[in-house]
Write a protein that holds these residues in place. Structure first.
Motif, mmCIF file in Angstrom:
data_model
loop_
_atom_site.group_PDB
_atom_site.id
_atom_site.type_symbol
_atom_site.label_atom_id
_atom_site.label_comp_id
_atom_site.label_asym_id
_atom_site.label_seq_id
_atom_site.Cartn_x
_atom_site.Cartn_y
_atom_site.Cartn_z
ATOM 1 N N GLN A 12 0.594 -1.154 -0.131
ATOM 2 C CA GLN A 12 0.186 -0.231 -0.046
ATOM 3 C C GLN A 12 1.255 1.351 -0.112
ATOM 4 O O GLN A 12 2.234 1.097 0.585
ATOM 5 C CB GLN A 12 -1.132 0.475 1.084
ATOM 6 N N ALA A 13 0.478 1.944 -0.250
ATOM 7 C CA ALA A 13 1.284 3.751 -0.593
ATOM 8 C C ALA A 13 1.503 4.061 1.476
ATOM 9 O O ALA A 13 0.812 3.377 1.747
ATOM 10 C CB ALA A 13 0.414 4.675 -0.801
ATOM 11 N N GLY A 14 2.280 4.154 1.174
ATOM 12 C CA GLY A 14 3.528 4.650 2.250
ATOM 13 C C GLY A 14 3.437 3.486 3.332
ATOM 14 O O GLY A 14 4.646 3.629 3.791
ATOM 15 N N GLY A 15 3.927 2.136 2.399
ATOM 16 C CA GLY A 15 4.348 1.172 3.131
ATOM 17 C C GLY A 15 5.546 0.914 2.604
ATOM 18 O O GLY A 15 6.301 2.061 1.987
ATOM 19 N N SER A 16 6.290 0.246 3.034
ATOM 20 C CA SER A 16 8.142 -0.354 3.227
ATOM 21 C C SER A 16 8.163 -1.640 2.109
ATOM 22 O O SER A 16 6.905 -2.668 2.033
ATOM 23 C CB SER A 16 8.371 -0.676 4.048
ATOM 24 N N ARG A 17 8.597 -1.963 1.689
ATOM 25 C CA ARG A 17 9.483 -3.253 1.217
ATOM 26 C C ARG A 17 11.127 -3.101 0.772
ATOM 27 O O ARG A 17 11.529 -1.877 0.601
ATOM 28 C CB ARG A 17 8.703 -3.157 0.234
ATOM 29 N N ARG A 18 11.851 -4.183 1.365
ATOM 30 C CA ARG A 18 12.607 -4.382 0.897
ATOM 31 C C ARG A 18 13.099 -5.570 -0.244
ATOM 32 O O ARG A 18 12.944 -6.695 -0.720
ATOM 33 C CB ARG A 18 13.844 -4.733 1.807
ATOM 34 N N LEU A 19 13.883 -5.019 -1.490
ATOM 35 C CA LEU A 19 15.217 -5.602 -2.615
ATOM 36 C C LEU A 19 15.563 -5.964 -1.998
ATOM 37 O O LEU A 19 16.400 -5.569 -1.634
ATOM 38 C CB LEU A 19 14.420 -5.203 -4.074
ATOM 39 N N SER A 20 16.372 -8.157 -2.296
ATOM 40 C CA SER A 20 17.254 -8.196 -2.310
ATOM 41 C C SER A 20 17.537 -8.946 -3.910
ATOM 42 O O SER A 20 16.922 -9.326 -4.410
ATOM 43 C CB SER A 20 17.689 -9.303 -1.557
ATOM 44 N N CYS A 21 18.975 -8.722 -4.309
ATOM 45 C CA CYS A 21 19.521 -9.250 -5.323
ATOM 46 C C CYS A 21 21.025 -9.884 -4.508
ATOM 47 O O CYS A 21 21.900 -9.421 -4.544
ATOM 48 C CB CYS A 21 19.636 -7.895 -6.458
ATOM 49 N N ALA A 22 21.132 -11.472 -5.413
ATOM 50 C CA ALA A 22 22.097 -11.949 -4.660
ATOM 51 C C ALA A 22 22.984 -12.223 -5.611
ATOM 52 O O ALA A 22 22.352 -12.764 -7.134
ATOM 53 C CB ALA A 22 21.486 -13.501 -3.764
ATOM 54 N N ALA A 23 24.292 -11.915 -5.744
ATOM 55 C CA ALA A 23 25.169 -12.470 -6.493
ATOM 56 C C ALA A 23 25.602 -13.761 -7.009
ATOM 57 O O ALA A 23 26.644 -13.952 -5.535
ATOM 58 C CB ALA A 23 26.004 -11.253 -7.479
ATOM 59 N N SER A 24 26.122 -14.265 -7.864
ATOM 60 C CA SER A 24 27.135 -15.889 -8.159
ATOM 61 C C SER A 24 27.601 -16.020 -9.054
ATOM 62 O O SER A 24 27.338 -15.484 -10.168
ATOM 63 C CB SER A 24 26.235 -16.727 -7.185
ATOM 64 N N GLY A 25 28.137 -16.430 -9.458
ATOM 65 C CA GLY A 25 28.979 -17.361 -9.871
ATOM 66 C C GLY A 25 30.587 -16.415 -9.910
ATOM 67 O O GLY A 25 31.181 -16.139 -8.976
ATOM 68 N N SER A 26 31.726 -16.278 -11.076
ATOM 69 C CA SER A 26 32.867 -15.670 -11.130
ATOM 70 C C SER A 26 32.558 -14.518 -11.045
ATOM 71 O O SER A 26 32.255 -14.133 -12.586
ATOM 72 C CB SER A 26 32.734 -16.228 -12.081
#
Length: 118
Positions: A12-26
Protein backbone atom coordinates in the motif's frame (compact mmCIF):
# COMPACT_ATOMS: atom_id res chain seq x y z
CA UNK A 1 27.60 -14.19 -13.17
CA UNK A 2 24.07 -14.80 -11.94
CA UNK A 3 21.83 -12.30 -10.20
CA UNK A 4 18.79 -13.45 -8.29
CA UNK A 5 16.41 -10.66 -7.29
CA UNK A 6 13.62 -11.05 -4.79
CA UNK A 7 11.32 -9.07 -2.55
CA UNK A 8 8.83 -7.63 -4.98
CA UNK A 9 5.12 -7.68 -4.35
CA UNK A 10 2.06 -5.61 -3.61
CA UNK A 11 2.27 -2.86 -1.00
CA UNK A 12 0.00 0.00 0.00
CA UNK A 13 1.03 3.59 -0.53
CA UNK A 14 3.12 4.80 2.38
CA UNK A 15 4.35 1.32 3.08
CA UNK A 16 7.80 -0.23 2.83
CA UNK A 17 9.43 -3.03 0.91
CA UNK A 18 12.96 -4.42 0.77
CA UNK A 19 14.40 -5.86 -2.40
CA UNK A 20 17.38 -8.20 -2.38
CA UNK A 21 19.70 -9.27 -5.16
CA UNK A 22 22.18 -12.06 -4.62
CA UNK A 23 25.09 -12.47 -7.00
CA UNK A 24 26.79 -15.78 -7.66
CA UNK A 25 29.28 -17.26 -10.06
CA UNK A 26 32.62 -15.86 -11.13
CA UNK A 27 32.33 -12.34 -9.78
CA UNK A 28 34.67 -9.45 -10.51
CA UNK A 29 36.34 -8.44 -7.24
CA UNK A 30 35.57 -4.77 -7.70
CA UNK A 31 32.12 -3.93 -8.95
CA UNK A 32 29.07 -1.82 -8.47
CA UNK A 33 25.66 -3.31 -7.85
CA UNK A 34 22.34 -1.61 -7.94
CA UNK A 35 18.86 -1.18 -9.26
CA UNK A 36 17.06 0.23 -12.22
CA UNK A 37 13.33 0.23 -12.72
CA UNK A 38 11.02 0.19 -15.67
CA UNK A 39 7.51 1.52 -15.55
CA UNK A 40 5.29 -0.09 -18.13
CA UNK A 41 5.57 1.74 -21.44
CA UNK A 42 8.56 3.81 -20.36
CA UNK A 43 12.32 3.52 -20.55
CA UNK A 44 14.31 1.86 -17.84
CA UNK A 45 15.53 4.40 -15.30
CA UNK A 46 18.28 4.49 -12.73
CA UNK A 47 17.32 4.04 -9.08
CA UNK A 48 20.46 3.44 -7.04
CA UNK A 49 23.95 1.93 -7.17
CA UNK A 50 26.56 1.08 -4.58
CA UNK A 51 30.23 0.27 -5.05
CA UNK A 52 32.20 -2.55 -3.47
CA UNK A 53 33.56 0.05 -1.08
CA UNK A 54 30.06 1.04 -0.05
CA UNK A 55 29.69 4.40 -1.77
CA UNK A 56 26.01 4.85 -2.71
CA UNK A 57 24.43 6.87 -5.49
CA UNK A 58 20.68 7.37 -5.34
CA UNK A 59 18.39 8.96 -7.91
CA UNK A 60 16.87 12.28 -6.90
CA UNK A 61 13.39 10.86 -7.48
CA UNK A 62 13.80 8.41 -4.60
CA UNK A 63 16.36 10.14 -2.42
CA UNK A 64 15.26 10.28 1.19
CA UNK A 65 12.88 7.36 0.70
CA UNK A 66 15.06 4.59 -0.74
CA UNK A 67 18.31 3.33 0.76
CA UNK A 68 20.78 1.01 -0.94
CA UNK A 69 23.22 -1.18 0.94
CA UNK A 70 25.28 -4.27 0.30
CA UNK A 71 26.77 -7.20 2.15
CA UNK A 72 29.99 -8.11 0.38
CA UNK A 73 30.35 -11.34 2.34
CA UNK A 74 27.02 -12.47 0.89
CA UNK A 75 27.47 -10.77 -2.49
CA UNK A 76 24.05 -9.26 -1.95
CA UNK A 77 22.67 -5.80 -2.52
CA UNK A 78 19.54 -4.48 -0.85
CA UNK A 79 17.12 -1.72 -1.68
CA UNK A 80 15.06 -0.55 1.27
CA UNK A 81 12.07 1.35 -0.05
CA UNK A 82 10.06 3.47 2.38
CA UNK A 83 7.15 5.85 1.93
CA UNK A 84 6.24 4.12 -1.30
CA UNK A 85 4.08 5.95 -3.81
CA UNK A 86 1.91 4.58 -6.62
CA UNK A 87 4.38 6.09 -9.10
CA UNK A 88 7.04 3.73 -7.71
CA UNK A 89 5.13 0.87 -9.30
CA UNK A 90 7.55 -0.78 -11.72
CA UNK A 91 9.62 -3.81 -12.49
CA UNK A 92 12.87 -3.42 -10.56
CA UNK A 93 16.00 -4.86 -12.14
CA UNK A 94 19.22 -5.71 -10.37
CA UNK A 95 22.46 -4.97 -12.20
CA UNK A 96 26.16 -5.54 -11.66
CA UNK A 97 28.69 -3.31 -13.41
CA UNK A 98 32.43 -3.55 -13.58
CA UNK A 99 35.45 -2.38 -15.53
CA UNK A 100 38.10 -4.67 -16.98
CA UNK A 101 40.93 -2.65 -18.40
CA UNK A 102 39.31 -0.10 -20.65
CA UNK A 103 36.10 -2.07 -21.16
CA UNK A 104 32.92 -1.65 -19.17
CA UNK A 105 30.58 -4.57 -18.51
CA UNK A 106 27.15 -4.96 -17.04
CA UNK A 107 25.01 -7.94 -16.19
CA UNK A 108 21.29 -7.80 -15.49
CA UNK A 109 19.11 -9.98 -13.36
CA UNK A 110 15.45 -10.68 -13.92
CA UNK A 111 12.99 -8.04 -12.83
CA UNK A 112 10.96 -8.18 -9.67
CA UNK A 113 7.62 -6.40 -9.78
CA UNK A 114 6.70 -3.87 -7.14
CA UNK A 115 3.12 -2.65 -7.19
CA UNK A 116 2.06 0.20 -4.92
CA UNK A 117 -1.67 0.59 -4.45
CA UNK A 118 -3.25 3.91 -3.59
Amino acid sequence: VQLQASGGGLVQAGGSRRLSCAASGSLPPINAMGWYRQIQGKQREFVAMISTGGTPIVADSVKGRFTISRDNAKNTVYLQMNSLKPEDTAAYYCVMMWVDGTSEFDFWGQGTQVTVSS
